[in-house]
Write a protein that holds these residues in place. Structure first.
Motif, PDB file in Angstrom:
ATOM      1  N   GLU A   4       0.813  -1.214   0.000  1.00 23.67           N
ATOM      2  CA  GLU A   4       0.000   0.000   0.000  1.00 23.67           C
ATOM      3  C   GLU A   4       0.845   1.262   0.000  1.00 23.67           C
ATOM      4  N   ILE A   5       2.158   1.126   0.195  1.00 27.10           N
ATOM      5  CA  ILE A   5       3.008   2.306   0.323  1.00 27.10           C
ATOM      6  C   ILE A   5       2.923   3.195  -0.913  1.00 27.10           C
ATOM      7  N   SER A   6       2.885   2.574  -2.093  1.00 24.97           N
ATOM      8  CA  SER A   6       2.876   3.355  -3.324  1.00 24.97           C
ATOM      9  C   SER A   6       1.587   4.153  -3.488  1.00 24.97           C
ATOM     10  N   ASN A   7       0.541   3.816  -2.728  1.00 29.78           N
ATOM     11  CA  ASN A   7      -0.751   4.470  -2.885  1.00 29.78           C
ATOM     12  C   ASN A   7      -1.031   5.509  -1.811  1.00 29.78           C
ATOM     13  N   ILE A   8      -0.087   5.770  -0.947  1.00 36.57           N
ATOM     14  CA  ILE A   8      -0.297   6.736   0.123  1.00 36.57           C
ATOM     15  C   ILE A   8       0.807   7.774   0.104  1.00 36.57           C
ATOM     16  N   PRO A   9       0.519   8.993   0.559  1.00 39.03           N
ATOM     17  CA  PRO A   9       1.594   9.977   0.654  1.00 39.03           C
ATOM     18  C   PRO A   9       2.605   9.521   1.694  1.00 39.03           C
ATOM     19  N   CYS A  10       3.841   9.425   1.296  1.00 38.52           N
ATOM     20  CA  CYS A  10       4.874   8.939   2.220  1.00 38.52           C
ATOM     21  C   CYS A  10       6.189   9.603   1.893  1.00 38.52           C
ATOM     22  N   LYS A  11       6.688  10.423   2.760  1.00 41.20           N
ATOM     23  CA  LYS A  11       7.964  11.079   2.516  1.00 41.20           C
ATOM     24  C   LYS A  11       9.069  10.377   3.287  1.00 41.20           C
ATOM     25  N   ARG A  12      10.285  10.627   2.859  1.00 36.89           N
ATOM     26  CA  ARG A  12      11.439  10.034   3.531  1.00 36.89           C
ATOM     27  C   ARG A  12      11.519  10.530   4.966  1.00 36.89           C
ATOM     28  N   CYS A  13      11.823   9.638   5.874  1.00 35.59           N
ATOM     29  CA  CYS A  13      11.895   9.986   7.280  1.00 35.59           C
ATOM     30  C   CYS A  13      13.341   9.880   7.741  1.00 35.59           C
ATOM     31  N   ASP A  14      13.987  11.000   7.968  1.00 37.36           N
ATOM     32  CA  ASP A  14      15.364  10.988   8.467  1.00 37.36           C
ATOM     33  C   ASP A  14      15.327  10.869   9.984  1.00 37.36           C
ATOM     34  N   ILE A  15      15.776   9.741  10.504  1.00 38.34           N
ATOM     35  CA  ILE A  15      15.716   9.534  11.950  1.00 38.34           C
ATOM     36  C   ILE A  15      17.107   9.550  12.562  1.00 38.34           C
ATOM     37  N   GLY A  16      18.018  10.199  11.908  1.00 38.84           N
ATOM     38  CA  GLY A  16      19.377  10.297  12.424  1.00 38.84           C
ATOM     39  C   GLY A  16      20.300  10.677  11.291  1.00 38.84           C
ATOM     40  N   ASP A  17      21.599  10.633  11.539  1.00 40.42           N
ATOM     41  CA  ASP A  17      22.579  11.036  10.546  1.00 40.42           C
ATOM     42  C   ASP A  17      22.529  10.124   9.325  1.00 40.42           C
TER      43      ASP A  17
ATOM     44  N   ARG B 205      26.075   7.500  10.743  1.00 41.62           N
ATOM     45  CA  ARG B 205      26.700   7.174  12.019  1.00 41.62           C
ATOM     46  C   ARG B 205      25.939   6.073  12.742  1.00 41.62           C
ATOM     47  N   LEU B 206      26.682   5.186  13.361  1.00 45.33           N
ATOM     48  CA  LEU B 206      26.095   4.145  14.184  1.00 45.33           C
ATOM     49  C   LEU B 206      26.193   4.524  15.657  1.00 45.33           C
ATOM     50  N   SER B 207      25.262   4.021  16.444  1.00 41.84           N
ATOM     51  CA  SER B 207      25.338   4.200  17.889  1.00 41.84           C
ATOM     52  C   SER B 207      26.509   3.378  18.435  1.00 41.84           C
ATOM     53  N   VAL B 208      26.848   3.632  19.669  1.00 40.88           N
ATOM     54  CA  VAL B 208      27.950   2.913  20.310  1.00 40.88           C
ATOM     55  C   VAL B 208      27.664   1.410  20.336  1.00 40.88           C
ATOM     56  N   ASP B 209      26.425   1.032  20.674  1.00 40.27           N
ATOM     57  CA  ASP B 209      26.102  -0.387  20.788  1.00 40.27           C
ATOM     58  C   ASP B 209      26.049  -1.077  19.428  1.00 40.27           C
TER      59      ASP B 209
ATOM     60  N   PHE C 269      20.131  -3.636  14.837  1.00 35.08           N
ATOM     61  CA  PHE C 269      19.996  -2.998  16.149  1.00 35.08           C
ATOM     62  C   PHE C 269      19.831  -1.496  16.009  1.00 35.08           C
ATOM     63  N   GLU C 270      20.586  -0.877  15.090  1.00 34.56           N
ATOM     64  CA  GLU C 270      20.502   0.576  14.932  1.00 34.56           C
ATOM     65  C   GLU C 270      19.082   0.998  14.564  1.00 34.56           C
ATOM     66  N   LEU C 271      18.434   0.227  13.694  1.00 34.99           N
ATOM     67  CA  LEU C 271      17.063   0.550  13.303  1.00 34.99           C
ATOM     68  C   LEU C 271      16.121   0.465  14.508  1.00 34.99           C
ATOM     69  N   LEU C 272      16.262  -0.599  15.304  1.00 37.91           N
ATOM     70  CA  LEU C 272      15.399  -0.743  16.479  1.00 37.91           C
ATOM     71  C   LEU C 272      15.677   0.342  17.513  1.00 37.91           C
ATOM     72  N   LYS C 273      16.925   0.725  17.632  1.00 39.27           N
ATOM     73  CA  LYS C 273      17.274   1.787  18.581  1.00 39.27           C
ATOM     74  C   LYS C 273      16.653   3.110  18.172  1.00 39.27           C
TER      75      LYS C 273
END
Length: 270
Positions: A14-27, A65-69, A91-95
Motif C-alpha cells: 500500500e506504500i505506493s498508494n499513500i503519501p509517504c515522505k522520507r523519514c530521516d531519523i538520524g545522521d 553514524r552508528l550508535s555505540v552499541d 539494532f541501529e534501526l530498532l534503537k
C-alpha cells in the motif's frame, strides 16, 4: 532525531498508494515504516501475539553514524558467518525507531547444555540468537538474516567477467525460497528459545530484503507457515526491511572494505 513510534499503519504494497515522505531519523539514516496487522510495539509487548511488520531503508553511506552499541555488534566476534553489518544495522534501526537498549551480543548470550538426542549429543554450539535487546519493558531475542536473489547477482558478475561465454541467467527468489529461509530461521529460533538461559519472552526475526517482490514473498511465506505450522511460528514477530539502491549491497555481501571506501559509519551516534 525524529522518533516515529506512533506513525500510521500500512501494508507494504500500500506504500505506493499513500503519501509517504522520507523519514530521516538520524545522521543519513532514512527509513520509512509501515506495519501490517498488529502494530509492532503491541506484537513485542504481548507474549501471545505474532505478526509481520515492514520498514524501508534507503541509506546515505557517507556520514551515516552508528550508535555505540551498534558499533559494538559490528566490531566484535560473532558465532560465525558474515553478517556483522546486517546485525549492527538491525539494532541501529530498532534503537532509532523504538529506543531499543542492547542487553547482550551474540557471544554473551548464555545457553543450557545441549541434550542427548537419539543417543548422540547435539552440536555444543547449538543455534545462536544474534543479540538481545530491551524495548520498553520487554526483553527480546533478535535473529537477523538476509534475502536476495544471489544466483542472479552471481550470474551477472560471471557474465561481465566472461562476456564471450553464454552465461545462463540466475534463478529469481521464489515463494519456495522464502518458505525455506523462514523455516530454517524459525527452527533456529525455537531451538535457541529451548536452550536459552536468558529471560526474553519472545523473539524477533529481522529479514533484510533486497527487493519489493522478495518482501511480498516473505510475508506470504510467513502467513503460509502460520496456517500450516503454527507451532513453528509460535509468537515470533517478523520484521522485513526492504533496502533500496545499490548503496545497500554491502548488507548482503558484507563488504566492509567497500564501506570504508564509502566513508560510512564515521564516528559514533550515541
Amino acid at each position: 532525531m525524529k522518533m516515529l513510534v506512533n506513525s500510521e499503519i500500512y501494508t507494504y504494497n500500500e506504500i505506493s498508494n499513500i503519501p509517504c515522505k522520507r523519514c530521516d531519523i538520524g545522521d543519513n539514516f532514512p527509513v520509512r515504516k509501515s506495519h501490517k496487522y498488529s502494530p509492532f510495539l503491541d506484537c513485542i509487548k504481548n507474549k501471545q501475539l505474532r505478526g509481520v511488520c515492514h520498514t524501508v531503508f534507503t541509506p546515505e553511506l557517507i556520514g551515516m553514524r552508528l550508535s555505540v552499541d551498534a558499533t559494538k555488534i559490528r566490531n566484535i566476534d560473532n558465532a560465525g558467518g558474515s553478517s556483522e553489518e546486517s546485525e549492527a544495522l538491525s539494532f541501529e534501526l530498532l534503537k532509532r525507531f523504538y529506543n531499543a537498549i542492547l542487553i547482550k551480543t551474540e557471544m554473551q548470550v548464555k545457553y543450557k547444555k545441549m541434550e542427548m538426542e537419539n543417543g548422540k549429543k547435539t552440536d555444543d554450539n547449538g543455534k545462536k540468537t544474534d543479540y538481545v535487546c530491551k524495548i520498553g519493558d520487554t526483553i527480546i531475542g533478535v535473529s537477523v538474516t538476509r534475502a536476495r536473489s544471489y544466483f542472479i547477482d552471481r550470474a551477472k558478475k560471471i557474465a561481465e567477467k566472461y562476456p564471450d561465454r553464454n552465461i545462463l541467467p540466475g534463478k529469481p527468489f521464489s515463494l519456495e525460497d522464502a518458505i525455506k529461509l523462514l523455516k530454517k530461521k524459525l527452527e533456529c529460533i525455537n531451538e535457541s528459545n529451548r536452550y536459552s538461559l536468558e529471560n526474553w519472552t519472545k523473539q524477533l526475526l529481522h529479514v533484510w530484503s533486497a527487493e519489493n517482490d522478495i518482501s511480498d514473498k516473505l510475508e506470504q511465506a510467513f502467513h503460509n507457515l502460520e496456517r500450516l505450522e503454527p507451532e513453528l511460528v509460535s509468537n515470533t514477530v517478523l520484521l522485513i526491511t526492504t533496502t533500496t539502491g545499490t548503496a545497500c549491497d554491502f548488507i548482503y555481501m558484507n563488504d566492509r572494505k567497500s564501506m570504508q571506501n564509502e566513508q560510512c559509519y564515521v564516528g559514533d551516534n550515541r
